[in-house]
Design an enzyme around this catalytic site. Sequence first.
Site, PDB file in Angstrom:
ATOM      1  N   ASN A  11       0.869  -1.175   0.000  1.00  0.00           N
ATOM      2  CA  ASN A  11       0.000   0.000   0.000  1.00  0.00           C
ATOM      3  C   ASN A  11       0.909   1.228   0.000  1.00  0.00           C
ATOM      4  O   ASN A  11       1.514   1.547   1.021  1.00  0.00           O
ATOM      5  CB  ASN A  11      -0.889  -0.050   1.255  1.00  0.00           C
ATOM      6  CG  ASN A  11      -1.647   1.242   1.493  1.00  0.00           C
ATOM      7  OD1 ASN A  11      -1.749   2.093   0.595  1.00  0.00           O
ATOM      8  ND2 ASN A  11      -2.197   1.400   2.693  1.00  0.00           N
ATOM      9  N   LYS A  47       0.157   4.285  -0.224  1.00  0.00           N
ATOM     10  CA  LYS A  47      -0.422   5.487   0.405  1.00  0.00           C
ATOM     11  C   LYS A  47      -0.171   6.711  -0.484  1.00  0.00           C
ATOM     12  O   LYS A  47      -0.175   6.568  -1.703  1.00  0.00           O
ATOM     13  CB  LYS A  47       0.135   5.661   1.829  1.00  0.00           C
ATOM     14  CG  LYS A  47      -0.005   4.381   2.647  1.00  0.00           C
ATOM     15  CD  LYS A  47       0.231   4.568   4.109  1.00  0.00           C
ATOM     16  CE  LYS A  47       0.038   3.232   4.820  1.00  0.00           C
ATOM     17  NZ  LYS A  47       0.103   3.318   6.255  1.00  0.00           N
ATOM     18  N   HIS A  78      -9.467   1.577   4.947  1.00  0.00           N
ATOM     19  CA  HIS A  78      -8.186   1.701   5.655  1.00  0.00           C
ATOM     20  C   HIS A  78      -8.359   2.655   6.829  1.00  0.00           C
ATOM     21  O   HIS A  78      -9.087   3.645   6.743  1.00  0.00           O
ATOM     22  CB  HIS A  78      -7.103   2.219   4.692  1.00  0.00           C
ATOM     23  CG  HIS A  78      -5.737   2.127   5.286  1.00  0.00           C
ATOM     24  ND1 HIS A  78      -5.268   3.060   6.200  1.00  0.00           N
ATOM     25  CD2 HIS A  78      -4.751   1.208   5.137  1.00  0.00           C
ATOM     26  CE1 HIS A  78      -4.042   2.696   6.572  1.00  0.00           C
ATOM     27  NE2 HIS A  78      -3.712   1.584   5.948  1.00  0.00           N
ATOM     28  N   GLU A  95      -6.608   4.930   7.964  1.00  0.00           N
ATOM     29  CA  GLU A  95      -6.294   6.349   7.696  1.00  0.00           C
ATOM     30  C   GLU A  95      -7.471   7.045   7.027  1.00  0.00           C
ATOM     31  O   GLU A  95      -7.696   8.236   7.243  1.00  0.00           O
ATOM     32  CB  GLU A  95      -5.006   6.441   6.854  1.00  0.00           C
ATOM     33  CG  GLU A  95      -3.788   6.118   7.717  1.00  0.00           C
ATOM     34  CD  GLU A  95      -2.603   5.554   6.961  1.00  0.00           C
ATOM     35  OE1 GLU A  95      -2.576   5.584   5.722  1.00  0.00           O
ATOM     36  OE2 GLU A  95      -1.683   5.063   7.654  1.00  0.00           O
ATOM     37  N   GLU A 115      -5.457  -4.700  10.663  1.00  0.00           N
ATOM     38  CA  GLU A 115      -4.379  -3.739  10.875  1.00  0.00           C
ATOM     39  C   GLU A 115      -4.640  -2.957  12.161  1.00  0.00           C
ATOM     40  O   GLU A 115      -5.403  -1.978  12.148  1.00  0.00           O
ATOM     41  CB  GLU A 115      -4.311  -2.748   9.717  1.00  0.00           C
ATOM     42  CG  GLU A 115      -4.068  -3.381   8.371  1.00  0.00           C
ATOM     43  CD  GLU A 115      -3.476  -2.369   7.399  1.00  0.00           C
ATOM     44  OE1 GLU A 115      -2.354  -2.583   6.948  1.00  0.00           O
ATOM     45  OE2 GLU A 115      -4.122  -1.349   7.126  1.00  0.00           O
ATOM     46  N   GLY A 121       2.790   2.052  10.874  1.00  0.00           N
ATOM     47  CA  GLY A 121       3.834   3.064  10.749  1.00  0.00           C
ATOM     48  C   GLY A 121       4.569   3.365  12.042  1.00  0.00           C
ATOM     49  O   GLY A 121       5.284   4.360  12.135  1.00  0.00           O
ATOM     50  N   SER A 136       3.446  -2.301  10.343  1.00  0.00           N
ATOM     51  CA  SER A 136       4.884  -2.428  10.602  1.00  0.00           C
ATOM     52  C   SER A 136       5.474  -3.774  10.189  1.00  0.00           C
ATOM     53  O   SER A 136       6.381  -4.289  10.855  1.00  0.00           O
ATOM     54  CB  SER A 136       5.195  -2.128  12.078  1.00  0.00           C
ATOM     55  OG  SER A 136       4.865  -0.787  12.374  1.00  0.00           O
TER      56      SER A 136
HETATM   57  P1  PGA Z   1       2.945   0.193   7.630  1.00  0.00           P
HETATM   58  O1  PGA Z   1       1.466   0.456   7.053  1.00  0.00           O
HETATM   59  O2  PGA Z   1       3.428  -1.103   7.019  1.00  0.00           O
HETATM   60  O3  PGA Z   1       3.750   1.364   7.185  1.00  0.00           O
HETATM   61  O4  PGA Z   1       2.809   0.084   9.112  1.00  0.00           O
HETATM   62  C1  PGA Z   1       0.568  -0.594   6.839  1.00  0.00           C
HETATM   63  C2  PGA Z   1      -0.740  -0.065   6.289  1.00  0.00           C
HETATM   64  O5  PGA Z   1      -1.199   0.991   6.746  1.00  0.00           O
HETATM   65  O6  PGA Z   1      -1.353  -0.687   5.401  1.00  0.00           O
END
Ligand code: PGA
Length: 252
Positions: free
Chosen positions: A10, A12, A93, A95, A164, A170, A209
Amino acid sequence: MTTRPYIVGNWKMHGTRAMLAEARAIDRAAERLLKVEVAIAPPFTLIHATRKEATLIAIGAQDCHPADGGAHTGDISAAMVKDAGAGFTIVGHSERRANHGESNELVKRKAHAAIDAGMSVIVCVGETEAERDSGKAASVVTRQLNGSLPDGDEVADKVTVAYEPVWAIGTGRTPTPDDIADMHRHIRKVLEKAYGDAGSEVRILYGGSVKPENAAELLSADEVGGALVGGASLSAESFLGIIMAAAEDERE
Ligand code: PGA
């Protein structure tokens, strides 16, 4: 799991055309790693170009609007991302849930729009740190799944779930493999309730992560069918480290 592990990057809000070299490198390497199903979800602006660069891996979108079209300035419909070359769409997601106030009901409508347009979907769920600390992780995830999953047994084969935990995205922090396995087994039960037998085939990805260094351990947890990877999917080198860990998973 009998299906191939599914490793999805992803990107982003990262990537201009300069990133296409990474997609090309990932695609070339994926040719030698056929035990793993690999996908990238670049920003909307790169879907078409990434599709042209990468012939083997799947390309998807990170979101879509629930309507077919209309007066929605700045939005992109499911048919548009499909037309640009997307074979799947991520929906819900955390976010988007946090930054755009997306409700479970909206996520479900987006999932249906994507499936109606001929794509599959990755439905994201996950609890916040406060919810986990207060013992509510499983109930929060259940509510998100029941509210966001598209309806009907016949759509189950178009659905992947990504668990997640918000606090792991992150941050470099991850749940233990046991905690992941507990949550994935719980998600499996909810999926079987929602879709009957077809619910046992739905892939459940872990995200948050995931890195080359921890991928083997996280992917070996019970009921983990792959990973949704953010930061570590932005370079071919680190993303391939994760894909190689998935290729070595003994269950495959
Ligand atoms: P990350 O993000 O691997 O940077 O923690 C995962 C995601 O939000 O899909």
